[in-house]
Design a protein around this motif. Structure first.
Motif, PDB file in Angstrom:
ATOM      1  N   GLU A1615     -11.251   0.456 -11.893  1.00  0.00           N
ATOM      2  CA  GLU A1615     -11.607   0.528 -10.470  1.00  0.00           C
ATOM      3  C   GLU A1615     -11.483  -0.848  -9.828  1.00  0.00           C
ATOM      4  OE1 GLU A1615     -15.419   1.802  -7.658  1.00  0.00           O
ATOM      5  OE2 GLU A1615     -15.521   1.962  -9.842  1.00  0.00           O
ATOM      6  N   ASN A1616     -11.946  -1.883 -10.515  1.00  0.00           N
ATOM      7  CA  ASN A1616     -11.829  -3.238  -9.977  1.00  0.00           C
ATOM      8  C   ASN A1616     -10.375  -3.659  -9.841  1.00  0.00           C
ATOM      9  OD1 ASN A1616     -14.614  -3.477  -9.876  1.00  0.00           O
ATOM     10  ND2 ASN A1616     -14.758  -4.351 -11.938  1.00  0.00           N
ATOM     11  N   ILE A1617      -9.546  -3.174 -10.749  1.00  0.00           N
ATOM     12  CA  ILE A1617      -8.119  -3.533 -10.671  1.00  0.00           C
ATOM     13  C   ILE A1617      -7.438  -2.755  -9.559  1.00  0.00           C
ATOM     14  CG2 ILE A1617      -5.937  -3.487 -11.933  1.00  0.00           C
ATOM     15  CD1 ILE A1617      -7.545  -3.873 -14.518  1.00  0.00           C
ATOM     16  N   LEU A1618      -7.763  -1.454  -9.445  1.00  0.00           N
ATOM     17  CA  LEU A1618      -7.083  -0.614  -8.449  1.00  0.00           C
ATOM     18  C   LEU A1618      -7.615  -0.819  -7.041  1.00  0.00           C
ATOM     19  CD1 LEU A1618      -6.785   2.808 -10.313  1.00  0.00           C
ATOM     20  CD2 LEU A1618      -4.914   1.282  -9.695  1.00  0.00           C
ATOM     21  N   GLY A1625      -1.725  -0.066  -0.475  1.00  0.00           N
ATOM     22  CA  GLY A1625      -0.592   0.731  -0.940  1.00  0.00           C
ATOM     23  C   GLY A1625      -0.553   2.126  -0.387  1.00  0.00           C
ATOM     24  N   MET A1626      -1.723   2.758  -0.242  1.00  0.00           N
ATOM     25  CA  MET A1626      -1.759   4.155   0.195  1.00  0.00           C
ATOM     26  C   MET A1626      -1.787   4.304   1.709  1.00  0.00           C
ATOM     27  SD  MET A1626      -1.654   6.145  -2.467  1.00  0.00           S
ATOM     28  CE  MET A1626      -2.244   7.705  -1.812  1.00  0.00           C
ATOM     29  N   LEU A1627      -2.395   3.362   2.421  1.00  0.00           N
ATOM     30  CA  LEU A1627      -2.564   3.513   3.868  1.00  0.00           C
ATOM     31  C   LEU A1627      -1.735   2.519   4.676  1.00  0.00           C
ATOM     32  CD1 LEU A1627      -6.391   4.167   4.378  1.00  0.00           C
ATOM     33  CD2 LEU A1627      -4.527   5.748   4.768  1.00  0.00           C
ATOM     34  N   GLU A1628      -1.858   1.243   4.355  1.00  0.00           N
ATOM     35  CA  GLU A1628      -1.304   0.229   5.241  1.00  0.00           C
ATOM     36  C   GLU A1628       0.191   0.039   5.066  1.00  0.00           C
ATOM     37  OE1 GLU A1628      -3.684  -3.087   4.237  1.00  0.00           O
ATOM     38  OE2 GLU A1628      -5.430  -2.426   5.405  1.00  0.00           O
ATOM     39  N   HIS A1629       0.650   0.120   3.845  1.00  0.00           N
ATOM     40  CA  HIS A1629       2.072  -0.119   3.610  1.00  0.00           C
ATOM     41  C   HIS A1629       2.904   1.061   4.086  1.00  0.00           C
ATOM     42  CE1 HIS A1629       5.795  -1.365   1.830  1.00  0.00           C
ATOM     43  NE2 HIS A1629       5.830  -0.317   1.040  1.00  0.00           N
ATOM     44  N   GLU A1630       3.992   0.769   4.782  1.00  0.00           N
ATOM     45  CA  GLU A1630       4.896   1.805   5.262  1.00  0.00           C
ATOM     46  C   GLU A1630       5.921   2.112   4.175  1.00  0.00           C
ATOM     47  OE1 GLU A1630       6.701   1.266   9.005  1.00  0.00           O
ATOM     48  OE2 GLU A1630       4.860   0.830  10.068  1.00  0.00           O
ATOM     49  N   THR A1631       5.625   3.129   3.388  1.00  0.00           N
ATOM     50  CA  THR A1631       6.578   3.529   2.353  1.00  0.00           C
ATOM     51  C   THR A1631       7.853   4.058   2.972  1.00  0.00           C
ATOM     52  OG1 THR A1631       4.601   4.199   1.118  1.00  0.00           O
ATOM     53  CG2 THR A1631       6.722   4.775   0.175  1.00  0.00           C
ATOM     54  N   ILE A1632       7.690   4.846   4.048  1.00  0.00           N
ATOM     55  CA  ILE A1632       8.839   5.326   4.825  1.00  0.00           C
ATOM     56  C   ILE A1632       8.945   4.412   6.029  1.00  0.00           C
ATOM     57  CG2 ILE A1632       9.896   7.316   5.921  1.00  0.00           C
ATOM     58  CD1 ILE A1632       7.926   9.075   4.419  1.00  0.00           C
ATOM     59  N   VAL A1696     -11.208   6.417  -2.193  1.00  0.00           N
ATOM     60  CA  VAL A1696     -11.129   5.165  -1.435  1.00  0.00           C
ATOM     61  C   VAL A1696     -10.179   5.319  -0.251  1.00  0.00           C
ATOM     62  CG1 VAL A1696     -10.406   2.752  -1.570  1.00  0.00           C
ATOM     63  CG2 VAL A1696     -11.728   3.750  -3.421  1.00  0.00           C
ATOM     64  N   THR A1697      -9.058   5.993  -0.467  1.00  0.00           N
ATOM     65  CA  THR A1697      -8.114   6.191   0.632  1.00  0.00           C
ATOM     66  C   THR A1697      -8.732   7.029   1.738  1.00  0.00           C
ATOM     67  OG1 THR A1697      -6.312   6.112  -0.989  1.00  0.00           O
ATOM     68  CG2 THR A1697      -5.790   6.945   1.189  1.00  0.00           C
ATOM     69  N   LEU A1698      -9.372   8.135   1.378  1.00  0.00           N
ATOM     70  CA  LEU A1698      -9.980   9.002   2.392  1.00  0.00           C
ATOM     71  C   LEU A1698     -11.120   8.286   3.107  1.00  0.00           C
ATOM     72  CD1 LEU A1698     -10.134  11.766   3.742  1.00  0.00           C
ATOM     73  CD2 LEU A1698     -11.653  12.501   1.919  1.00  0.00           C
ATOM     74  N   ASP A1817     -18.103   9.780  -2.542  1.00  0.00           N
ATOM     75  CA  ASP A1817     -18.720   8.779  -3.412  1.00  0.00           C
ATOM     76  C   ASP A1817     -17.645   8.183  -4.306  1.00  0.00           C
ATOM     77  OD1 ASP A1817     -20.320   7.187  -4.896  1.00  0.00           O
ATOM     78  OD2 ASP A1817     -21.412   8.784  -5.908  1.00  0.00           O
ATOM     79  N   ALA A1818     -17.114   7.037  -3.873  1.00  0.00           N
ATOM     80  CA  ALA A1818     -16.040   6.406  -4.649  1.00  0.00           C
ATOM     81  C   ALA A1818     -16.527   5.858  -5.976  1.00  0.00           C
ATOM     82  CB  ALA A1818     -15.400   5.282  -3.823  1.00  0.00           C
TER      83      ALA A1818
END
Length: 1852
Positions: A1615-1618, A1625-1632, A1696-1698, A1817-1818
């Motif tokens: 968890e500390n690493i991720l 990675g999941m929200l801010e970065h524009e993968t597309i 965490v993303t949600l 509850d993350a």
């Protein structure tokens, strides 16, 4: 940029409005310079002509684009002005239900008057560690920023919370303190954070009250300093209070209350401990009933009292002190009920034995008479005399109220001091965060001294705020190297000077208070004289001489001078205080000790305690002088001093501002009053912040964000490699006025309105592009539509023409057909007419002919009947005549014949009487007689025959006769019956006649009966029909009921099934909850254990290190020193309740591996045979070569005899040792063994007896050989001579000692025998006496014996090999037979084929199993026998070698070079155990656990090797039955693993490695425990390795708990690493790339969605997941455990993303939903690649997937609402509503979600029962299970690598 460019048609503006403050309108035509009127269209549909001010010619404020409305930061708005701020706050508050908004550095908090689920611990965890701009505005974000800056900058922080009463200041401050308490924790076990939070209910109860504006209004200001140590953990706190509203104690306005504590006491009056207070209802007391509103809706004062007492206890206020506080408070209430009676105008008295005063005196412990006296009198002291003067009733009432206020103020200060004492820490404070909860700017209809002090404090705070904002702006411009221009902002220093400078308002007030006859009027005149017309900020009201007006920064305020002097003096009679000081109640004098010490006099301004980190005041000359001076200080002077002290503190810290806004005066939830909001925005400095920001460059973009947003405004040639230069070139083309923007180092700064202009250009460009795209698409669509229409038209024409042609042809066919039909029809009609006429003619003819025929027939019929009649008449007449004639003729004949007969009779009678007659008759008689005689004989014969016949006939006749007789009798009887019947007939005829009459009557009756029967039948039929209908209805009802019953049964079944499923799920949930609770307890236990270790380490450091101060050390520093010993007593006979696996029956499978092993063994035996033969040949050659050299060697030295004697002594000692061991073994067998084990028939008994027999045989043989050798050596010692010796057996002996396998020793001995073989004469020449010859002969005999035994052994091996070959051949034949059976089965039908094949297979397997079991038993017996024999032979060989050594000299050993012999070693049969010494245990643990590097072990060795090694050591300790060794090893192992994890607990590889090995160790303990449930997967060899002496079930539980702790630590590590990667990675970065655009940001910078260097992307997450998975696989972790870890990882990612999505408005857009869905699909693809789709990880992402879908679906109609409700079943109602509220369009083409649609969603989801919690509850960890996973690895095959450094342990 000219105004005409912005004020164009359809541009939207704000215009002033008296009701709504600002109203939106739309321009109907473009504005041109010089226009005096703007044509506007209002939102309500009206048109308006807006006239511009002719002087200023200011245009109305422009409205921001819709995409900027609702921004998190007001400074992100392009147009910064009052209406934009007001509208943005209103949209966020009303539409989005967001109460927090940034305004630069200020957090604006609007009171929702409703409990919101946004303050839980999950929200705190979500904001912890986040950048302030990355999350939605929140009080927690401000608190996190302060905490982070304190840790980063090493600078103290302050959070300044201000606002009107009822705006939510206290709640905001409370939540800020809760955040610090939750995030930082305490540095000790004293729960300081709980104490800090516990101070809130105490201070609220004694300092808060209900007002018309707020039910829980703070009536004092407070500044709380929360202290932190070097590790930034809470160590204590200190509170300072300001300006307690003491007047509320004695007076409350309408609809207001006194302080809460009084009502809490009254509500708890019935408690036993409060009976002594003699309290009652709040309406009984004058001080609590004045407001007329003693109850607050929704508040239980009794429960609040319990909370207050609980908080007091937590803060260390003892029960006695608490009761003392309550006594004083109750005394104040009773004091308020004391009444006075006027004697005259200047004196008053108290009624005798006045109950309220009596109760007050009893509670306070003072004398009644004395208190009664001084309440009605006062003492006046002059220079020479002292006077006691009575006072009036009004003065006495005021003095009573002043005393009550003074007591309450002292009690307030005392409580604050005790709270500070409880929060004080002995640890040195490193830094602090101050939370200032202070009143905001106030203005009422009547403003007095309190409002003056409050507004004075706000002037000081506003000045500090303005300076701080100005400073931040300046720092930002300097940082970006932008030319700095002075920004003009409002400076309120003149107003502050007016109040606090020399001859200021406060100075004049203090001066007037010192005057003997000073009044409010004289003070007002001094103010007018001093400041009137001299200060622009001071004014005098027109209609009043007792008031003054001050122009504050927020507004003008009129103050009434009445009461200023009295409140500033705050006087109380000294005599009353002395009476209280003389109280017997010990606590009461303590309240007034401050008066003597003069530290905090007469008011509640300060807490009376020196704050933390504050230098004490300098001592004055003398204590008495200081006391006198302090006594003269006024309230205003004290307040000014404390305010200066507060400002010094704030200026020394970094401030953070929270401005609380009250949305309406009626406390309606989510109701926004624009007028009240604007007043507060102006008063709290928010608009000033906006004005300062708008004066500079409020809009700021990074170059990358600007390029990403406005790329559409650039041409391809404008895009350069340098983003900065590209932006510069584009801006120079887009905005011609260079003053409108500035280029900084990393940002572009825009003036107000420029971003809106760029947005307009962007929208126009996009709109033009959209129009062009629409034009092209529409043209293409219309062209396609035209082509389709043309094609359709042609097709229609073709079909119409074809249809018309077909219709014409059909017409022609129908015409021709009609003609034919007419022809045939006419023919048919004519034919029909003809037939009718013909038929009619025939009918007529037939009727006529019939008539004639019938007439003719009648005539013939009559004639025929007449003839018949005639015939019958004539016949009757003829028969009658004939009968008469015949009768007469017969009668005549009878008469004639009678006459003739009579005549003949007479004639015969005459003849008979004559002789003649007889003679005539007898002529010829004789002949006739003879003839007759013959005839008689014949007739006799015939007679006999006839007689026989007659006899038979007689019988027949008799029978016939009998029959006839019976018939006759019957006929006679019938005749008689006939006669009687005839009579009866007559009687019957008569009866018939009668019966006929009766019949007629009966018939008549029958008719009537039939009629009645008919009627009855009809009635019955009707009844039957009715009954049938009823029956039908009943049947229908029955069917309906049956159907209903079936449905109900089905429903009940379904319900039961659902209930069963639900109960099952609930039980599973309960199990998981229980498991989770247990694992959480383990986690808490491990945390406490670590805490214990840390404390132990700190204690060690404190003892060992003499240096003062605190030094921060790593938490893992003492990991090697902390030990926690797990010990458990092993109870072998006790049932272990923790075993979960059920034992199952042991099945014996077909062990095909045995056959392969046997085959392999045959091959090995053949190879061994060949090798032995080769070795034998080689040895013989070696012996021949050595014989040639033996003759040349020197004679044996004398020292060799001593060597042989030593060997003999060693043999004797070994012999004695073996005897002792044999005796001990026998004794142990006879005494200690169990009866069933030592029984004569037991297997163990037989094995032991065989071993004993073999050992005894060995001993006897060795004894005899020793005796022989001793005698030979004695004789040899006497006759030794230096002659040639035998071969060098010393070297051979060394070779023998090196040989481990018994077969090798045997082969070597054969070679030795051949070497020693020599001719007889050579042997005889060894010595003269022949002693050596005797020795040689003895050795030869021994050699022959050994050779014969070896030959027999060889033959037995050959026989076994032949038997195995035969078995192989039989197996081949069996294989052929099976193939034939298979070919036969293939010809059978499928069912028979399967059955036959199964039957054959079962038979074959059974036979093979039995055969193999028999062979296995035989082999085991043979192997045991051979092992024993080889052991005996090896010992004999060793003893014989000793004898041969006597014949070899050392010189021969040195001189003769020995050719190395290559003897193959046979593998030893290991038992899967490792032996170590007790003293090597620590070394074992150190090398195997503490110093082991997981990376090398995981890559180079087998997975789980340390676990296998440890278990094999445990097996050996169990084999030795050493319980101490087992317990010590297991305890050391567990403690060492804990040490490693504590030392390297943040390394994923280490934690994963030891989790895998702990699980493997646990599985080994289960697999080899001997329990049937764990043994069913073992091989026979593995079952032999099971533990035999100890039951380690308790240690299995300890290891299971340890594995759970390691798993939880593993989850925390990953968890500390991720955690840092997920949001980026999941929200801010524009993968597309290019899907979402960047919106303008405000002062609060948020993380860019453009990937920079070091920014985490989705690929980073996937790479990390791959790393985790590969490490776990390398370590050999169980697949099921890997699935659980992956599920936990995906849950963390999804949660965490949600959570961040729910707390970030900028992320809730359609494009971001697409990005999220794409990212989730990549995670699912990763699961597929790793074959982990069934791990449950995908289901954990379902809430996130549904949230992304919710962002993308339509959100307009009711159908959309229904679809959303059915789709989002994994989201809670709060989460769905939150996402809809946060949904923000990124472009103008998207639409916001309407409020009505959100209400529809809420109505549809109101019945859904889900958690009200907003965030997931993350930190939740799923309960882990460790399914049993047996190992197929054989323990005896495990090799220990040398790299582990475990050479001190040996394989057994």
């Amino acid at each position: 940029m000219a105004a005409s460019e912005l004020y164009t048609k359809f541009a939207r503006v704000w215009i002033p409005d008296p009701e709504e403050v600002w109203k939106s309108a739309e321009l109907l035509k473009d504005y041109k310079p010089g226009d005096k009127v703007l044509l506007l269209h209002l939102e309500e549909g009206k048109d308006l002509e807006y006239r511009l001010d002719p002087k200023t010619k200011e245009l109305p404020h422009l409205r921001n684009p819709d995409i900027l409305v609702g921004e998190n930061d007001l400074t992100a708005l392009s147009y910064l002005h009052e209406p934009a701020v007001l509208h943005n706050l209103r949209v966020r508050f009303i539409d989005s239900k967001l109460i927090y908004t940034y305004c630069g550095i200020v957090l604006v908090a609007i009171n929702p008057y409703e409990q919101l689920p946004i303050y839980g611990e999950d929200i705190i965890n979500a904001y912890s560690g986040q950048n302030m701009g990355d999350m939605d505005p929140h009080i927690f974000a401000v608190a996190e920023e302060a905490y982070k800056q304190m840790a980063r900058d090493e600078r103290n922080q302050s959070i300044i919370v201000s606002g009107e009463s009822g705006a939510g200041k206290t709640v905001s401050a409370k939540y800020a303190m809760r955040y610090f308490a939750t995030v930082s924790g305490s540095a000790s076990e004293a729960n300081v954070e709980e104490k800090v939070l516990a101070s809130n209910p105490i201070m609220e109860s004694i300092g808060n009250a209900k007002t018309t504006r707020n039910d829980n209004s703070s009536r004092f200001g407070k500044y709380i300093e929360i202290g932190f140590d070097k590790r930034y953990r809470i160590i204590g706190a200190n509170m300072r209070t300001y300006l307690l509203e003491k007047s509320r104690v004695v007076f409350q306005a309408e609809e207001e209350r006194n302080y809460h504590i009084f009502y809490q006491l009254c509500a708890s009056a019935k408690l036993p401990e409060f009976k002594m207070l003699r309290l009652g209802n709040a309406n009984m007391f004058h001080y609590t009933k004045q407001g007329g509103s003693p109850v607050i809706e929704g508040v239980d004062d009794a429960k609040e009292m319990a909370h207050t007492r609980q908080a007091c206890t937590l803060l260390g206020i003892s029960e006695s002190y608490q009761m003392g506080i309550f006594r004083i408070l109750a005394g104040i209430l009773h004091l308020g009920n004391v009444g006075f009676t006027s004697r005259d105008s200047d004196s008053c008295t108290i009624p005798p034995k006045h109950e309220p005063l009596s109760i007050f005196c009893d509670l306070m412990g003072v004398d009644y008479e004395e208190m009664c006296h001084w309440l009605c009198h006062r003492k006046l002291a002059t220079a020479t005399e002292t006077y006691i003067k009575p006072i009036s009733k009004l003065q006495a009432t005021n003095a009573r109220d002043a005393l009550a206020k003074h007591i309450y103020a002292k009690l307030f200060n005392w409580i604050v001091a005790h709270v500070n004492r409880a929060l004080h820490s002995a640890v040195k404070q490193h830094s602090f965060i101050g939370v200032l909860d202070i009143y905001g700017f106030e203005t009422f209809e009547i403003n007095s001294f309190e409002q003056f002090c409050i507004n004075y404090a706000n002037e000081k705070l506003q000045q500090q705020f303005n300076m701080h904002v100005f400073k931040l702006e300046q720092e930002e411009y300097m940082k970006e190297q932008i030319p700095w221009t002075l920004i003009d902002f409002y400076d309120n220093q003149p107003c502050i000077n007016l109040i606090e400078s020399k001859l200021g308002i406060l100075d004049l007030l203090d001066e007037e208070c010192k005057m003997p006859k000073g009044t409010d009027d004289t003070w007002a005149q001094k103010l007018y004289n001093t400041h009137m017309n001299k200060c622009a900020l001071f004014e005098k009201p027109r209609l009043s001489n007792k008031a003054f007006i001050i122009q504050h920064f927020a507004d003008k305020v009129e103050y009434q001078c009445e009461g200023f002097l009295e409140k500033n003096k705050d006087t109380v009679f000294e005599e009353q205080i002395k009476v209280l000081k003389s109280s017997k109640f010990k606590m009461l004098p303590e309240l007034f000790q401050d008066d003597e010490k003069a530290i905090s006099p007469t008011s509640a301004i300060s807490s009376g305690r020196t704050p933390l980190t504050r230098t004490p005041a300098k001592p004055t000359k003398g204590r008495a002088a200081q006391t006198a001076k302090e006594h003269k200080k006024t309230v205003g002077h004290q307040f000014r001093n404390s305010l200066h002290l507060l400002m010094e503190t704030l200026n020394a810290t970094t401030p953070h501002y929270v401005r609380c806004i009250k949305p309406n005066d009626f406390k309606f939830p989510f109701t926004f009053d624009e007028k009240r909001a604007v007043q507060q925005l102006r008063a709290c400095g928010v608009l000033e912040t906006i004005r300062i920001s708008a004066a500079g460059f409020p809009s700021r973009w990074t170059y990358q964000e600007f390029f990403s947003r406005y790329r559409v405004l650039m041409k391809q040639k404008d895009v350069l490699g340098d983003r900065k230069q590209t932006c510069k070139n584009v801006l120079e083309k887009l905005i011609l006025d260079k003053d409108k923007y500035q280029f900084g180092k990393t940002k572009i700064f825009f003036r107000a309105g420029q971003v809106a202009y760029l947005e307009k250009l962007r929208a126009d460009k996009l709109r033009a592009a959209c129009i062009r795209i629409q034009k092209t698409i529409r043209g293409w669509l219309l062209r396609k539509k035209y082509l389709r229409m043309r094609k359709a038209a042609i097709a229609v024409q073709r079909y119409v023409r074809g249809y018309q042609a077909r219709c014409y042809a059909k017409f022609l066919r129908r015409t021709k057909a009609a003609t034919i039909i007419q022809k045939y029809w006419r023919m048919y009609v004519a034919h029909k007419k003809y037939k009718i006429k013909r038929a009619a003619t025939i009918v007529l003819q037939s009727y006529l002919r019939g008539y004639l025929a019938r007439n003719r027939y009648r005539k013939i019929f009559r004639e025929h009947k007449a003839v018949i009649i005639q015939k019958w008449v004539r016949g009757w007449l003829a028969r009658t005549y004939y009968k008469r004639s015949m009768h007469a003729i017969i009668y005549l004949q009878c008469c004639f014949r009678r006459m003739m007969a009579k005549r003949e009779l007479k004639k015969l009678k005459i003849e008979a009487r004559s002789v003649e007659r007889y003679k005539k008759l007898h002529i010829g008689m004789e002949n006739k007689i003879m003839q007759l005689q013959r005839k008689v004989d014949e007739q006799n014969k015939d007679y006999k025959c006839l007689m026989e016949k007659l006899t038979s006939l007689e019988g027949i006749y008799n029978s016939e006769t009998e029959k006839l007789r019976s018939d006759l009798e019957r006929l006679q009887l019938s005749e008689e019956e006939a006669k009687t019947a005839t009579g009866r007939v007559l009687s019957l005829q008569e009866e018939i006649a009668k019966l006929r009459k009766v019949l007629e009557q009966t018939q008549s009756e029958k008719k009537s009966i039939e009629e009645r029967a008919d009627r009855y039948k009809q009635e019955t039929e009707q009844l039957v029909s009715v009954l049938k209908e009823e029956n039908t209805l009943l049947k229908q009802e029955k069917e309906a009921l049956n159907h209903l019953i079936v449905e109900q049964a089905k429903e009940m079944t379904e319900t039961m099934e659902k209930k069963l499923v639900e109960e099952t799920k609930q039980l599973e949930l309960d199990l998981n909850d229980e498991r989770l609770r247990y694992q959480n307890l383990l986690n808490e236990f491990s945390r406490l254990e670590e805490r214990y270790d840390d404390l132990k380490e700190e204690m060690t450091l404190m003892v060992n290190v003499p240096k003062p101060g605190h030094k921060r050390t790593d938490s893992t520093h003492s990991s090697n020193e902390s030990e926690y010993t797990f010990s458990s007593e092993i109870a072998e006979t006790e049932d272990i309740s923790l075993r979960t696996e059920e034992p199952s029956e042991k099945k014996v499978p077909l062990d095909m591996s045995l056959f392969l092993k046997l085959q392999k063994r045959v091959t090995e035996l053949e190879q061994e045979k060949q090798v032995m033969q080769d070795e034998l040949d080689r040895k013989e050659e070696q012996v021949l070569r050595s014989k040639a050299k033996e003759e040349e060697r020197p004679q044996i030295r004398g020292a060799e005899l001593e060597y042989e004697s030593l060997k003999r002594q060693e043999l004797e000692s070994e012999n004695k040792k073996l005897k002792n061991e044999l005796n001990e073994l026998r004794k142990a067998l006879s005494e200690k063994s169990a009866p069933e084990v030592t029984a004569p028939g037991a297997p163990a008994y037989r094995v032991l007896m065989e071993q004993l027999t073999s050992v005894s045989e060995e001993l006897d043989v060795r004894k005899e050989e020793v005796l022989i050798l001793r005698s030979q050596l004695v004789s040899q010692k006497e006759a030794i001579q230096p002659k040639n010796t035998m071969t060098d057996s010393t070297i051979l002996l060394e070779d023998v000692q090196k040989m481990k396998d018994k077969g090798e020793i045997a082969q070597a001995y054969i070679g030795l025998k051949e070497t020693n073989r020599s001719p007889a004469m050579d042997c005889h020449e060894l010595n003269e006496d022949g002693e050596l010859w005797l020795v040689y002969e003895g050795l030869k005999q021994a050699n022959r014996l050994l050779e014969s035994q070896l030959q027999s052994q060889k033959r037995s091996h050959e026989n076994e090999a032949e038997a195995l070959r035969g078995e192989i051949q039989s197996l081949k034949e069996e294989n052929n037979r099976q193939q034939q059976l298979l070919a036969q089965n293939l010809q059978l039908p499928p069912e028979a084929r399967i059955e036959a094949s199964l039957q054959h297979e079962i038979t074959r397997l059974t036979n093979e199993n039995l055969d193999l079991m028999e062979q296995l038993e035989k082999q085991d017996k043979t192997v045991r026998k051979l092992k024993k024999q080889l052991k005996v032979f090896a010992k004999k060989i060793g003893e014989l070698e000793v004898g041969q050594m006597e014949n070899i000299s050392p010189g021969q050993i040195i001189d003769e070079p020995i050719r190395p012999v290559n003897i193959p070693r046979k593998e030893k049969d290991f038992q899967g155990m490792l032996e170590y010494k007790k003293e090597d245990e620590q070394k074992l643990v150190k090398n195997l656990i503490l110093e082991l590097k997981p990376r090398g072990v995981a890559v180079n060795l087998i997975p789980g090797l340390p676990a296998y090694i440890l278990f094999m050591c445990v097996r050996h300790a169990d084999y030795l039955n050493d319980d101490q060794k087992v317990r010590s090893l297991l305890t050391s192992t567990i403690n060492s693993i804990k040490k490693v994890l504590k030392k390297r607990g943040d390394d994923f590889e280490t934690v994963s490695f030891w989790l895998s090995n702990t699980c493997r160790f646990l599985h080994c303990l289960k697999q080899y425990s001997g329990e049937e449930g764990f043994m069913k997967h073992n091989t026979a060899r593995q079952n032999e390795h099971c533990l035999t002496n100890f039951d380690l079930a308790e240690y299995r539980q300890v290891l299971s708990d340890l594995a759970i702790q390691i798993y939880q630590q593993l989850v925390r590590v990953l968890e500390n690493i991720l955690q840092p990667m997920i949001v980026s990675g999941m929200l801010e970065h524009e993968t597309i790339q290019g899907v979402s655009g960047v919106k303008p940001t405000g002062l609060r910078k948020r993380t860019s969605s453009i990937a920079d260097e070091g920014t985490y992307t989705l690929d980073s997450i996937l790479r990390q997941l791959n790393s985790f998975h590969s490490v776990m696989c390398q370590h050999g972790m169980d697949p099921e455990l890997i699935k659980q870890v992956v599920k936990q990882m995906f849950y963390i990612v999804g949660a965490v993303t949600l959570n961040n999505l729910l707390l970030r408005k900028d992320m809730c857009s359609w494009s971001k939903g697409m990005q999220i869905r794409y990212n989730v699909s990549q995670l699912e693809e990763w699961l597929r690649d790793k074959n982990l789709m069934n791990s449950g990880a995908k289901e954990t992402l379902e809430p996130l997937i549904q949230a992304a879908q919710l962002l993308q679906v339509k959100k307009k109609t009711d159908d959309d609402a229904e679809a959303i409700c059915s789709m989002c079943n994994a989201l809670t109602t709060a989460q769905i509503v939150k996402v809809l509220n946060l949904y923000t369009p990124v472009n103008e083409f998207e639409e916001r979600v309407s409020v009505s649609f959100i209400r529809t969603i809420q109505l549809r989801l109101r019945d859904r029962k889900d958690s009200p919690q907003l965030l997931m509850d993350a930190k939740h960890i799923f309960p882990v299970t460790f399914p049993f996973n047996p190992s197929s690895l054989a323990l005896e095959t495990i090799q220990i690598p040398a790299s582990l450094g475990l050479g001190f342990i040996a394989r057994v």
